[in-house]
Design an enzyme around this catalytic site. Sequence first.
Site, mmCIF file in Angstrom:
data_model
loop_
_atom_site.group_PDB
_atom_site.id
_atom_site.type_symbol
_atom_site.label_atom_id
_atom_site.label_comp_id
_atom_site.label_asym_id
_atom_site.label_seq_id
_atom_site.Cartn_x
_atom_site.Cartn_y
_atom_site.Cartn_z
ATOM 1 N N GLU A 174 38.934 -1.147 50.943
ATOM 2 C CA GLU A 174 37.969 -1.388 52.448
ATOM 3 C C GLU A 174 36.885 -1.458 51.245
ATOM 4 O OE1 GLU A 174 37.476 -0.952 55.654
ATOM 5 O OE2 GLU A 174 38.886 -1.576 55.363
ATOM 6 N N HIS A 248 35.247 5.789 56.354
ATOM 7 C CA HIS A 248 34.889 5.731 54.883
ATOM 8 C C HIS A 248 34.796 6.861 53.780
ATOM 9 C CE1 HIS A 248 34.080 1.114 56.544
ATOM 10 N NE2 HIS A 248 36.369 0.912 55.855
ATOM 11 N N CYS A 365 25.958 1.697 53.676
ATOM 12 C CA CYS A 365 26.552 0.780 53.912
ATOM 13 C C CYS A 365 27.002 -0.375 53.746
ATOM 14 C CB CYS A 365 27.433 1.019 55.976
ATOM 15 S SG CYS A 365 28.234 2.064 56.118
#
Length: 447
Positions: A174, A248, A365
């Site tokens: 990720e 995450h 993000c």
Amino acid sequence: MNAWEVNFDGLVGLTHHYAGLSFGNEASTRHRFQVSNPRLAAKQGLLKMKALADAGFPQAVIPPHERPFIPVLRQLGFSGSDEQVLEKVARQAPHWLSSVSSASPMWVANAATIAPSADTLDGKVHLTVANLNNKFHRSLEAPVTESLLKAIFNDEEKFSVHSALPQVALLGDEGAANHNRLGGHYGEPGMQLFVYGREEGNDTLPSRYPARQTREASEAVARLNQVNPQQVIFAQQNPDVIDQGVFHNDVIAVSNRQVLFCHQQAFARQSQLLANLRARVNGFMAIEVPATQVSVSDAVSTYLFNSQLLSRDDGSMVLVLPQECREHAGVWCYLNELLAADNPISELKVFDLRESMANGGGPACLRLRVVLTQEERRAVNPAVMMNDTLFNALNDWVDRYYRDRLTAADLADPQLLREGREALDVLSQLLNLGSVYPFQREGGGNG
């Protein structure tokens, strides 16, 4: 050697909508089918970029991807002209249309994992593209992400851009959202902390939501990025917080230089990890937020840790937060106590990023951190660096092409596809990227 952290922010795409595609991301699920405003979303992101650039923090932009992404619909068996493909998928399988129209590439913390030249065996900056294997809509991103990064970091003497790992669950990666770097000045060798959710043979797993990152992937990325093996730590995220919506690591922790700002429940065997970091990072400081002051649930709903921790030249730090933190009495109370306490954080900057937040993406993000020396900065494609001229050009571009209202039904409109391609054609020229999009190389597909 002197170096600076440059934040490369993702520009929100023209098809930004709320489809609830990301199981495990509670904001995404909660706002499913809400009407979105792509123009506002893009402008909110641009304002953050410009404000931070004006405050002296080097800032650049990464453009959106081509959406709806027709080539994947063809792979799924929909045929005809591009317009016919859209019509068929909207009628027969609308969920696929939403997936191939996702604006998720804006969250560039998932684009790649970065190793600065001070940490690498060959003295280059390395970038390994993330495969984002856990979610179909995100797994589509890697090839175009690679093209974009190669167009931005185009000096092969200084930068190595690696393709994503194979698309299998064992190697789920990720990107930088599960990676932290700790150390002194940016130009000095740092300690790279890779955070994973699962590994083969380890039964310590979340039970409600998926663990997207594997240890096997993290180890492979560290090898690809040629990180000095003495400068790597692998740590498991606490599976209990994954089950509470921490999909995450950047939803529960953020690092900058010698500081790790995290929740007290962020990591498995957290006290052991922090002791290891204290032993290996000079001046290491952990700012652990107790659950009695901020619960994991409140951390997820406000995105307290999906913040940016930025260094000023004098060594003090700025914490960049979403508006939701200021609106939550308990979190805001904690943050004001943090400002008064003995630590490098001396300022809070708050931004309204609601359009992104409603899909589960906060300030962290939206950005990819890349530490660069002065020489490396000069080697980056200069057209992507944020300044007054670029900000005004991008604002005008957004005004010209972006809609201020979008629903899932609008994704089938062939005009949206045409608008998007025209917009990206103009943008790729503005940012001096060349033909990075498939439709540019294929002459517009089979329309």
